[in-house]
Structures are given as structure tokens and as C-alpha cells.
Motif scaffolding. Structure first.
Motif, short mmCIF file in Angstrom:
data_model
loop_
_atom_site.label_atom_id
_atom_site.label_comp_id
_atom_site.label_asym_id
_atom_site.label_seq_id
_atom_site.Cartn_x
_atom_site.Cartn_y
_atom_site.Cartn_z
N UNK A 26 1.45 5.92 -4.75
CA UNK A 26 0.11 5.95 -4.73
C UNK A 26 -0.69 5.71 -5.91
N UNK A 27 -1.70 4.73 -5.55
CA UNK A 27 -2.51 4.52 -6.93
C UNK A 27 -3.73 5.63 -6.94
N UNK A 28 -4.33 5.64 -8.18
CA UNK A 28 -5.55 6.64 -8.36
C UNK A 28 -6.53 6.43 -7.47
N UNK A 29 -6.71 5.01 -7.03
CA UNK A 29 -8.06 4.46 -6.08
C UNK A 29 -7.74 5.18 -4.83
N UNK A 30 -6.37 5.17 -4.34
CA UNK A 30 -6.29 5.59 -2.97
C UNK A 30 -5.76 7.20 -2.80
N UNK A 143 -6.77 -1.18 2.93
CA UNK A 143 -6.02 -1.04 1.64
C UNK A 143 -4.96 0.24 2.01
N UNK A 144 -3.80 0.18 1.67
CA UNK A 144 -2.51 1.08 1.54
C UNK A 144 -2.61 1.65 0.39
N UNK A 145 -1.63 2.85 0.41
CA UNK A 145 -1.76 3.78 -0.69
C UNK A 145 -1.41 3.35 -2.01
N UNK A 146 -0.68 2.23 -2.05
CA UNK A 146 -0.29 1.60 -3.37
C UNK A 146 -1.09 0.35 -3.87
N UNK A 153 -16.06 -3.10 -1.74
CA UNK A 153 -17.15 -2.35 -1.73
C UNK A 153 -16.82 -1.25 -0.51
N UNK A 154 -16.09 -1.60 0.37
CA UNK A 154 -16.01 -0.73 1.48
C UNK A 154 -14.38 -0.74 1.64
N UNK A 155 -13.67 0.55 1.37
CA UNK A 155 -12.50 0.66 1.62
C UNK A 155 -12.03 1.20 2.94
N UNK A 156 -10.97 0.54 3.77
CA UNK A 156 -10.60 1.12 5.17
C UNK A 156 -8.96 1.52 4.49
N UNK A 157 -8.95 2.79 4.53
CA UNK A 157 -7.47 3.14 4.16
C UNK A 157 -6.56 2.95 5.53
#
Length: 207
Positions: A26-30, A143-146, A153-157
Motif C-alpha cells: 500500500x502506498x501513502x496515496x492509497x 488506481x490499485x493499493x500499490x 485529478x480524480x482517483x477511482x480506487x
């Protein structure tokens, strides 16, 4: 059918697709999008946030117009989902290798000027992100956890590696865009099902 039961039905329908199953990193972003880790050590994404972000992305795309959207993906499993998405919404697609200069060099024959870019994976679609950022074009990214998402601008996890998961994200996004446009009611079925959005594997690929 009320909106609430419809939302529950959609959730049930998509839970089995692996849409919220992340990676072991997992990254800090996710971090904000992760709920817990599975017994196998995979980080799980919050499905409610994913669905909310799909709504946000749909509004954003509709505001700028689907004909001003370009969908980029160098990931093989994203090919069918992207093709179906573009077919239904009249958007442009750029599959496989992203040619340098596509968004930044007006003298190239394949230069284009979209108003918004949608990518399937920040890592694989890095060239598209760099150019869209340089050209000042907003980027929506699955975006995935890594993943590192600093330029999105818009993240769809969501799980952006699995065939069924990718099909599901694009299917949900088309559905939401059509609902926002008033072309589809919450309780209506779409012309295509999630399976129609899925990239099929041939026997040779399995071996």
C-alpha cells in the motif's frame, strides 16, 4: 425499485468481481481508500468510496463531454472494457503503447487535444500521465493499493489488474454516465452486462 435497494443490488453484483481486492503493497496515496488486509495479506479497498468516486468521475466526464475524453490503456486486460466504453459513449481510445508527443507535440500526425484523459493504471500508463500533466489536461485514473497517484485529478480506487475487476469498473462508469445524462434510470438494465466488457482469454494464452 428504490435507489437504496438498487445500490445494494449493484454492490452484491460486483462484490464477486474482485473489484476491491488490492495488492500486498500500500502506498501513502492509497491509504485513505483501504479498509483492511485479507488473511492472504492483500489490502482491500473500500467499495463505498469506489462507487462514490465513479459518480464523481461520471459527473466530471459529462461536464466536459464524452466526445472530449480519451481513454488510454497499455494493459491487455483493459482492451475490451475500453473498447466497449468508447463504443457506448463515443469517446476516443488509445490502446497498447502510448506514442510520445500524442498530447504535447502539435506537429505530429497523431497529435490530439482532449479535455480529459482516463487511464487504467498509473504505472503502466505513465507516459499518458506525464503528457496530460504537461498539457494541463485533467486525468481520471483507476488506481490499485500499490499505485502512486500524485498526478491524478480524480482517483477511482479499484483492482486494475483483474480481467473481471477492470470490466466492472468500466461498466459501472458507463452506467453512471448514462444515468447522469438521464439516458438510463437507476433501476434500468444496460444494453451490455459486465461479462460483455470482459477481455476474454484464448486457450493459447492460458498455456
Amino acid at each position: 425499485m428504490s435507489e437504496l435497494t438498487e445500490a445494494t443490488d449493484i454492490k452484491k453484483k460486483i462484490l464477486a468481481t474482485g473489484i476491491r481486492v488490492g495488492t500486498q503493497v500500500k502506498t501513502k496515496f492509497m491509504k485513505p481508500f483501504i479498509t483492511k488486509a485479507s488473511p492472504e495479506g492483500l489490502y482491500m479497498l473500500d467499495l463505498d468510496i469506489t462507487l462514490e468516486r465513479i459518480k464523481t468521475a461520471a459527473k466530471f466526464i459529462n461536464r466536459l463531454g464524452t466526445d472530449n475524453l480519451i481513454v488510454c490503456s497499455a494493459r491487455q486486460y483493459a482492451e475490451t472494457p475500453v473498447e466497449k466504453f468508447c463504443e457506448m459513449l463515443d469517446s476516443k481510445k488509445l490502446l497498447r503503447r502510448f506514442m510520445p508527443g500524442t498530447l504535447t507535440n502539435p506537429s505530429l500526425p497523431y497529435y490530439i487535444e482532449p479535455k480529459v484523459v482516463l487511464i487504467s493504471d498509473p504505472q503502466v500508463d505513465e507516459q499518458a500521465i506525464i503528457e496530460a500533466t504537461n498539457a494541463g489536461i485533467p486525468i481520471i485514473g483507476i488506481a490499485n493499493t500499490d499505485n502512486i497517484t500524485s498526478n491524478l485529478d480524480v482517483i477511482i480506487p479499484a483492482n486494475n489488474r483483474g480481467r473481471k475487476a477492470l470490466a466492472t469498473v468500466y461498466w459501472l462508469l458507463v452506467r453512471q454516465i448514462l444515468i447522469e445524462r438521464g439516458e438510463l434510470k437507476e433501476e434500468d438494465s444496460m444494453k451490455y452486462e459486465i461479462d460483455d466488457f470482459e477481455t476474454k482469454i484464448t486457450e493459447e494464452e492460458i498455456e
